[in-house]
Design an enzyme around this catalytic site. Structure first.
Site, mmCIF file in Angstrom:
data_model
loop_
_atom_site.group_PDB
_atom_site.id
_atom_site.type_symbol
_atom_site.label_atom_id
_atom_site.label_comp_id
_atom_site.label_asym_id
_atom_site.label_seq_id
_atom_site.Cartn_x
_atom_site.Cartn_y
_atom_site.Cartn_z
ATOM 1 N N GLU A 51 -15.773 36.226 -19.053
ATOM 2 C CA GLU A 51 -15.699 34.782 -18.433
ATOM 3 C C GLU A 51 -16.159 33.696 -19.751
ATOM 4 O O GLU A 51 -17.240 33.784 -20.249
ATOM 5 C CB GLU A 51 -16.909 34.862 -17.414
ATOM 6 C CG GLU A 51 -16.971 33.520 -16.785
ATOM 7 C CD GLU A 51 -17.998 33.243 -16.010
ATOM 8 O OE1 GLU A 51 -18.623 32.314 -15.610
ATOM 9 O OE2 GLU A 51 -18.765 34.355 -15.492
ATOM 10 N N ASP A 62 -24.890 23.995 -15.429
ATOM 11 C CA ASP A 62 -25.402 24.894 -16.706
ATOM 12 C C ASP A 62 -26.833 24.632 -16.896
ATOM 13 O O ASP A 62 -27.344 23.391 -16.698
ATOM 14 C CB ASP A 62 -24.752 24.712 -17.980
ATOM 15 C CG ASP A 62 -22.988 25.119 -17.517
ATOM 16 O OD1 ASP A 62 -22.741 25.884 -16.684
ATOM 17 O OD2 ASP A 62 -22.326 24.523 -18.203
#
Length: 265
Positions: A51, A62
């Protein structure tokens, strides 16, 4: 339409009596050539699916470690087109399916069909799109159907049964099952939430469900693959690359892969 390479990799892991290990790295960190070497090392250390995340200027979903890495990559001059350069270079060296994890705005700015075509040409397997839902993604669904790219949507514990069914019906490869495991003092409760969500996804018809967010150790990976098809690890790998370079990353990845092999799904 072509068969899902991602689903095939997860099925191969299951046939071998283990869970799938999905490893995330940001592209361009600490620089583009090193990020390519890191991804190759991650695959060679046992990741079943890669990924890879193109850096984005507003990475609202994030954590701090990944945000710092992506900001470093952007400051070093990373451009979205570098995504395809990196995917091509990695795909030429390892036979592991490559998913690009990207916020939706860069894809829109690049052009949905153009992005899909360039990703296929580079050897990519599909997209993980954390900030768009199937009902808001008709252009992407059409492009992925046309090109055979996997489309991985996210499911959360707060999702309604109706929304889970929509996510399952429109996802290929696997459903990204969101957890917040690993927070001190809340581990038992959050494990139960992740387990319950996987059960709900199975009831909605999901063939492949991989759990991500907050998984950082071989022990946590082993726990996840007791009930899910795979575990997704990001921050621990990015930290290992930051602190120990490609060799440190590879060592951490081997441990995580061992965790995925510790228990059969």
């Amino acid at each position: 339409m072509t068969a899902s390479r991602v689903a095939a990799a997860i099925d191969a892991a299951r046939s071998a009596g283990r869970g799938a290990f999905v490893g995330y790295l940001p592209l361009g960190f600490p620089d583009l050539p090193t990020s390519i070497e890191a991804a190759v090392a991650l695959a060679e250390a046992g990741a079943d699916v890669l990924e890879l995340g193109p850096p984005y200027s507003d990475p609202v979903m994030d954590g701090v470690v990944i945000q710092e890495a992506t900001q470093t990559a952007l400051a070093a001059g990373f451009r979205l087109a570098d995504t395809f350069t990196a995917v091509r270079a990695i795909a030429e060296r390892v036979d592991v399916p490559i998913l690009v994890m990207t916020y939706w705005n860069p894809v829109l700015q690049y052009g949905v069909d153009r992005f899909a075509d360039d990703l296929v040409a580079a050897g990519g397997a599909g997209l993980i799109t954390p900030d768009i839902t199937p009902d808001a993604a008709p252009d992407w669904i059409a492009a992925s159907e046309r090109t055979g790219l996997d489309r991985v949507f996210l499911a959360a514990p707060t999702s309604t049964d109706e929304r889970l069914r929509m996510i399952v019906e429109n996802s290929t490869g696997f459903v990204y099952t969101v957890s917040t495991m690993g927070i001190t003092g809340e581990r038992t409760e959050l494990d139960a939430a992740a387990r319950a969500l996987v059960t709900r996804l199975r009831d909605a018809g999901a063939r492949h469900a991989c759990v991500g967010i907050g998984i950082s150790s071989p022990e946590q990976v082993a726990g996840v693959v007791e009930y899910a098809d795979g575990a997704i690890v990001g921050t621990a790998l990015v930290r290992a690359l930051r602190d120990g370079g490609v060799d440190g990353l590879a060592e951490t990845a081997r441990g995580l892969a061992a965790g995925a092999a510790a228990r059969a799904v």
